[in-house]
Design a protein around this motif. Structure first.
Motif, PDB file in Angstrom:
ATOM      1  N   TRP A   1      64.782 -71.018  96.933  1.00 16.67           N
ATOM      2  CA  TRP A   1      65.980 -71.823  97.180  1.00 16.67           C
ATOM      3  C   TRP A   1      65.631 -73.241  97.605  1.00 16.67           C
ATOM      4  O   TRP A   1      66.357 -74.179  97.323  1.00 16.67           O
ATOM      5  N   PHE A   2      64.512 -73.387  98.278  1.00 16.06           N
ATOM      6  CA  PHE A   2      64.112 -74.675  98.851  1.00 16.06           C
ATOM      7  C   PHE A   2      63.682 -75.684  97.792  1.00 16.06           C
ATOM      8  O   PHE A   2      63.511 -76.862  98.095  1.00 16.06           O
ATOM      9  N   ARG A   3      63.541 -75.265  96.562  1.00 12.99           N
ATOM     10  CA  ARG A   3      63.144 -76.175  95.476  1.00 12.99           C
ATOM     11  C   ARG A   3      64.342 -76.852  94.811  1.00 12.99           C
ATOM     12  O   ARG A   3      64.183 -77.543  93.807  1.00 12.99           O
ATOM     13  N   VAL A   4      65.528 -76.691  95.361  1.00 13.98           N
ATOM     14  CA  VAL A   4      66.741 -77.297  94.801  1.00 13.98           C
ATOM     15  C   VAL A   4      67.185 -78.436  95.716  1.00 13.98           C
ATOM     16  O   VAL A   4      67.370 -78.247  96.913  1.00 13.98           O
ATOM     17  N   ILE A   5      67.340 -79.629  95.125  1.00  9.66           N
ATOM     18  CA  ILE A   5      67.698 -80.831  95.878  1.00  9.66           C
ATOM     19  C   ILE A   5      68.910 -81.500  95.233  1.00  9.66           C
ATOM     20  O   ILE A   5      69.389 -81.059  94.196  1.00  9.66           O
ATOM     21  N   THR A   6      69.366 -82.573  95.829  1.00 11.69           N
ATOM     22  CA  THR A   6      70.535 -83.292  95.300  1.00 11.69           C
ATOM     23  C   THR A   6      70.139 -84.198  94.133  1.00 11.69           C
ATOM     24  O   THR A   6      68.956 -84.489  93.920  1.00 11.69           O
ATOM     25  N   ALA A   7      71.132 -84.693  93.431  1.00 14.40           N
ATOM     26  CA  ALA A   7      70.903 -85.598  92.304  1.00 14.40           C
ATOM     27  C   ALA A   7      70.236 -86.898  92.745  1.00 14.40           C
ATOM     28  O   ALA A   7      69.564 -87.550  91.946  1.00 14.40           O
TER      29      ALA A   7
ATOM     30  N   PRO B   1      56.073 -73.739  91.693  1.00 16.57           N
ATOM     31  CA  PRO B   1      55.660 -74.328  92.973  1.00 16.57           C
ATOM     32  C   PRO B   1      55.282 -75.796  92.798  1.00 16.57           C
ATOM     33  O   PRO B   1      54.711 -76.186  91.780  1.00 16.57           O
ATOM     34  N   GLY B   2      55.637 -76.605  93.786  1.00 14.41           N
ATOM     35  CA  GLY B   2      55.310 -78.019  93.744  1.00 14.41           C
ATOM     36  C   GLY B   2      56.272 -78.862  92.932  1.00 14.41           C
ATOM     37  O   GLY B   2      56.070 -80.064  92.776  1.00 14.41           O
ATOM     38  N   ARG B   3      57.303 -78.231  92.396  1.00 19.40           N
ATOM     39  CA  ARG B   3      58.314 -78.935  91.612  1.00 19.40           C
ATOM     40  C   ARG B   3      59.683 -78.665  92.211  1.00 19.40           C
ATOM     41  O   ARG B   3      59.869 -77.689  92.933  1.00 19.40           O
ATOM     42  N   VAL B   4      60.643 -79.513  91.904  1.00 19.84           N
ATOM     43  CA  VAL B   4      62.010 -79.350  92.371  1.00 19.84           C
ATOM     44  C   VAL B   4      62.962 -79.599  91.215  1.00 19.84           C
ATOM     45  O   VAL B   4      62.577 -80.171  90.196  1.00 19.84           O
ATOM     46  N   THR B   5      64.196 -79.174  91.381  1.00 13.73           N
ATOM     47  CA  THR B   5      65.244 -79.496  90.435  1.00 13.73           C
ATOM     48  C   THR B   5      66.525 -79.714  91.222  1.00 13.73           C
ATOM     49  O   THR B   5      66.564 -79.490  92.428  1.00 13.73           O
TER      50      THR B   5
ATOM     51  N   ALA C   1      60.461 -88.881  91.123  1.00 11.17           N
ATOM     52  CA  ALA C   1      61.018 -88.343  89.870  1.00 11.17           C
ATOM     53  C   ALA C   1      60.022 -87.444  89.138  1.00 11.17           C
ATOM     54  O   ALA C   1      60.412 -86.512  88.448  1.00 11.17           O
ATOM     55  N   GLU C   2      58.745 -87.694  89.318  1.00 12.03           N
ATOM     56  CA  GLU C   2      57.714 -86.899  88.643  1.00 12.03           C
ATOM     57  C   GLU C   2      57.720 -85.443  89.102  1.00 12.03           C
ATOM     58  O   GLU C   2      57.183 -84.569  88.418  1.00 12.03           O
ATOM     59  N   ALA C   3      58.287 -85.155  90.274  1.00 15.76           N
ATOM     60  CA  ALA C   3      58.328 -83.791  90.791  1.00 15.76           C
ATOM     61  C   ALA C   3      59.483 -82.983  90.218  1.00 15.76           C
ATOM     62  O   ALA C   3      59.552 -81.782  90.408  1.00 15.76           O
ATOM     63  N   LEU C   4      60.393 -83.653  89.486  1.00 18.46           N
ATOM     64  CA  LEU C   4      61.562 -82.956  88.939  1.00 18.46           C
ATOM     65  C   LEU C   4      61.171 -82.020  87.811  1.00 18.46           C
ATOM     66  O   LEU C   4      60.333 -82.339  86.967  1.00 18.46           O
ATOM     67  N   TRP C   5      61.809 -80.876  87.790  1.00 18.44           N
ATOM     68  CA  TRP C   5      61.627 -79.869  86.747  1.00 18.44           C
ATOM     69  C   TRP C   5      62.990 -79.561  86.179  1.00 18.44           C
ATOM     70  O   TRP C   5      63.953 -79.502  86.936  1.00 18.44           O
ATOM     71  N   PRO C   6      63.188 -79.281  84.987  1.00 19.61           N
ATOM     72  CA  PRO C   6      62.272 -79.376  83.865  1.00 19.61           C
ATOM     73  C   PRO C   6      62.177 -80.790  83.346  1.00 19.61           C
ATOM     74  O   PRO C   6      62.975 -81.620  83.422  1.00 19.61           O
TER      75      PRO C   6
ATOM     76  N   GLN D   1      72.531 -66.165  85.685  1.00 15.77           N
ATOM     77  CA  GLN D   1      71.905 -67.320  85.041  1.00 15.77           C
ATOM     78  C   GLN D   1      71.322 -68.264  86.092  1.00 15.77           C
ATOM     79  O   GLN D   1      70.181 -68.721  85.954  1.00 15.77           O
ATOM     80  N   ILE D   2      72.084 -68.545  87.131  1.00 13.61           N
ATOM     81  CA  ILE D   2      71.622 -69.453  88.189  1.00 13.61           C
ATOM     82  C   ILE D   2      70.370 -68.895  88.860  1.00 13.61           C
ATOM     83  O   ILE D   2      69.376 -69.613  89.044  1.00 13.61           O
ATOM     84  N   LEU D   3      70.390 -67.618  89.198  1.00  4.54           N
ATOM     85  CA  LEU D   3      69.246 -67.020  89.896  1.00  4.54           C
ATOM     86  C   LEU D   3      68.013 -66.929  88.999  1.00  4.54           C
ATOM     87  O   LEU D   3      66.886 -67.092  89.470  1.00  4.54           O
ATOM     88  N   THR D   4      68.223 -66.708  87.721  1.00  9.87           N
ATOM     89  CA  THR D   4      67.096 -66.670  86.774  1.00  9.87           C
ATOM     90  C   THR D   4      66.440 -68.047  86.674  1.00  9.87           C
ATOM     91  O   THR D   4      65.210 -68.158  86.677  1.00  9.87           O
ATOM     92  N   ILE D   5      67.243 -69.087  86.602  1.00 11.40           N
ATOM     93  CA  ILE D   5      66.710 -70.453  86.551  1.00 11.40           C
ATOM     94  C   ILE D   5      65.996 -70.773  87.853  1.00 11.40           C
ATOM     95  O   ILE D   5      64.882 -71.319  87.856  1.00 11.40           O
ATOM     96  N   LEU D   6      66.598 -70.420  88.961  1.00  8.55           N
ATOM     97  CA  LEU D   6      65.987 -70.655  90.273  1.00  8.55           C
ATOM     98  C   LEU D   6      64.609 -70.009  90.358  1.00  8.55           C
ATOM     99  O   LEU D   6      63.645 -70.633  90.813  1.00  8.55           O
TER     100      LEU D   6
END
Length: 97
Positions: free
Chosen positions: A54-60, A18-22, A92-97, A8-13
């Motif tokens: 992996w690089f598209r994942v950031i902290t809260a 591109p250009g967005r983060v979560t 905040a606009e770069a956050l997905w979803p 599930q985690i890898l599918t979401i990742l």
């Protein structure tokens, strides 16, 4: 970690565009029983030859986590057009979803 949760985690990742983060927490909330720490663990355990973003994942707090790949992570995000403010946060606009 249960294989179903890892999948599930890898599918979401893989779905982060591109250009967005979560955040670790957002990914965890989209799984069945995941936590931000388990998301981080799944990312740490990715095989060397993977092509997941992996690089598209950031902290809260919308910052990069402190880890050995943080410089590369920032470079990859900037190359995709992700901006950082003076405090190192992603808008905040770069956050997905």
């Amino acid at each position: 970690m249960k294989p179903v949760l890892r999948e599930q985690i890898l599918t979401i990742l893989a779905a982060i565009p591109p250009g967005r983060v979560t955040t670790y927490g957002r990914i965890a909330a989209m799984t069945e029983g995941g936590t931000p720490r388990l998301v981080a663990r799944a990312l740490r355990e990715l095989p060397e030859d993977h092509d997941l973003p992996w690089f598209r994942v950031i902290t809260a707090s919308r910052r990069l986590a402190e880890h050995p790949g943080a410089i590369e992570q920032r470079q990859r995000l900037v190359a995709e057009g992700v901006l950082f403010d003076a405090r190192g946060r992603v808008p905040a606009e770069a956050l997905w979803p």
